[in-house]
Design an enzyme around this catalytic site. Structure first.
Site: not given
Ligand code: AMP
Length: 395
Positions: A35, A197, A353, A376
């Site tokens: 980063r 999911k 992710g 996110g």
């Protein structure tokens, strides 16, 4: 879209929101500098123009002032990476910070203390944002990882820089990459959605059905789709209450002319365990006591063919339980396919992710066009949401 290239920073103080939320070990050493390196081009452009840089970031989730979350721990690492001496100031607003900014000369870098030592930061407090705004002439947001948060330093502060705010080069690259995938990319456009999911990916699926030609569905999501269509999935992960939704997605895709590709075979295991017994089984005929934990060879080959025809590729989510060596093959193969398509000229974006973790772990990071830095924020972009940090610069 205004970027740093639209400004000359000569004799200007740039207040830059960076994402220096880096991992530290017990000795407070930075264990992953990605980063910090990612923010370097923006900072260097400011310095090379003859300006100075005031860097602000959060680190972790402190409750008030906690030394373990002090950005002082990373100041030396930032200095090394930038190749410029970095001065640290132990507050991010108020007289001490303002004095340090006043003393800053062109070519110099100041690092402010952790923004989240003040709860006003995450509350998006306007008064706090106004105090921050006193620390620079031009505001640059280069922190994609927090662009989906309406925090003081990521969003609210921008209102005090009318006409003098812009995106840093990292954030601009993120925006361009998302735009390429969601609106301006060359066809055929293919999205690969994996992960565990359906429920966590449903908004993304609904948003991208209007944008893609092919949708590859893999990973644990597979089994909800297969069961909904009447297949036997054994003990594989499944969200029974999402079966209706899965059928609706298939119907919608057909109506929109989107081709959906599901696994045809999978690597079944008799336990959720790296040392379980395994066998390749038809995805619609998984025996009781067995669960699908990775893509099978025919699936890998089918997905490869789709990827190789694609000119624009989005990858979000692994094709199997890649954290276990014996169930990582499908995810690795997909990485190879995307790398090969990229080499042949396709644009590929990996975002959100676990696929980012997989790409890094298996060494595909520099073989795809772009690896997003924001989990996110990337997911919300793919869901079609506008991000407050981005809107605040545009308005
Ligand atoms: P997500 O955060 O939704 O992208 O899901 C990522 C997780 O999905 C990873 O930790 C994978 O181990 C998991 N996953 C992928 N395929 C399967 C599967 N067939 N069964 C169970 N978990 C899976």
């Amino acid at each position: 879209m205004k970027t740093i290239n639209d400004f000359n920073f000569e004799n200007k103080k740039a207040l830059i929101r960076v994402d220096f939320n880096v991992p530290l070990n017990e000795g407070f050493e930075v264990t992953d500098t990605t980063r910090i390196e990612a923010a370097k081009p923006t900072i260097i452009k400011v310095l090379e123009d003859g300006g100075s840089a005031v860097l602000m970031s959060h680190l972790g989730r402190p409750k008030g002032v906690q030394d373990e979350f002090s950005l002082q721990h990373i100041a030396a690492t930032v200095s090394n990476i930038l190749g410029v001496q970095v001065t640290f100031v132990s507050d991010c607003v108020g007289p001490e910070a303002e004095a340090a900014v006043d003393a800053l000369n062109p070519g110099e870098v100041l690092l402010l203390e952790n923004l989240r030592f003040y709860s006003e930061e995450t509350q998006g407090d306007v008064g706090f944002a106004e105090k921050l705004s006193k620390l620079g002439d031009i505001y640059i947001n280069d922190a994609f990882g927090t662009a989906h948060r309406a925090h003081a330093s990521t969003t609210i502060v921008a209102q005090f820089f009318s006409g003098s705010k812009c995106f840093g080069s990292l954030l601009a690259k993120e925006i361009e990459s998302i735009d390429k995938v969601l609106s301006s990319g060359q066809k055929p456009v293919t999205a690969v959605l994996g992960g565990s999911k359906v429920s966590s990916k449903i908004t993304i699926i609904e948003n991208i059905l209007d944008k893609v030609d092919h949708l590859i569905i893999g990973g644990g999501m597979t089994y909800t789709f297969v069961k909904a269509q009447g297949g036997q999935i054994g003990d594989s992960i499944c969200e029974d209450d999402k079966q209706e939704l899965a059928l609706e997605i298939l119907k919608k895709a057909e109506a929109k002319g989107v081709k959906i590709h599901l696994p045809v075979d999978v690597l079944g295991a008799d336990d959720f365990n790296n040392n379980a017994n395994t066998k390749v089984v038809d995805v619609t005929a998984i025996p009781e006591g067995w669960q699908g934990l990775d893509a099978g060879p025919n699936t890998i080959s089918n997905f490869h063919d789709v990827i190789m025809q694609s000119k624009t590729i989005l990858w979000n989510g692994p094709l199997g339980v890649f954290e276990m060596e014996n169930f990582a093959k499908g995810t690795i193969a997909l990485g190879h396919s995307i790398a090969e398509a990229t080499e042949k000229g396709a644009f590929s974006l990996v975002g959100g992710g676990d696929s980012v973790a997989a790409v890094k772990q298996f060494g595909f990071g520099d073989k795809v066009s772009y690896v997003s830095t924001g989990g996110g924020a990337m997911l919300e972009s793919l869901e079609g949401k506008s991000l407050p940090g981005i809107e605040a610069i545009k308005s």
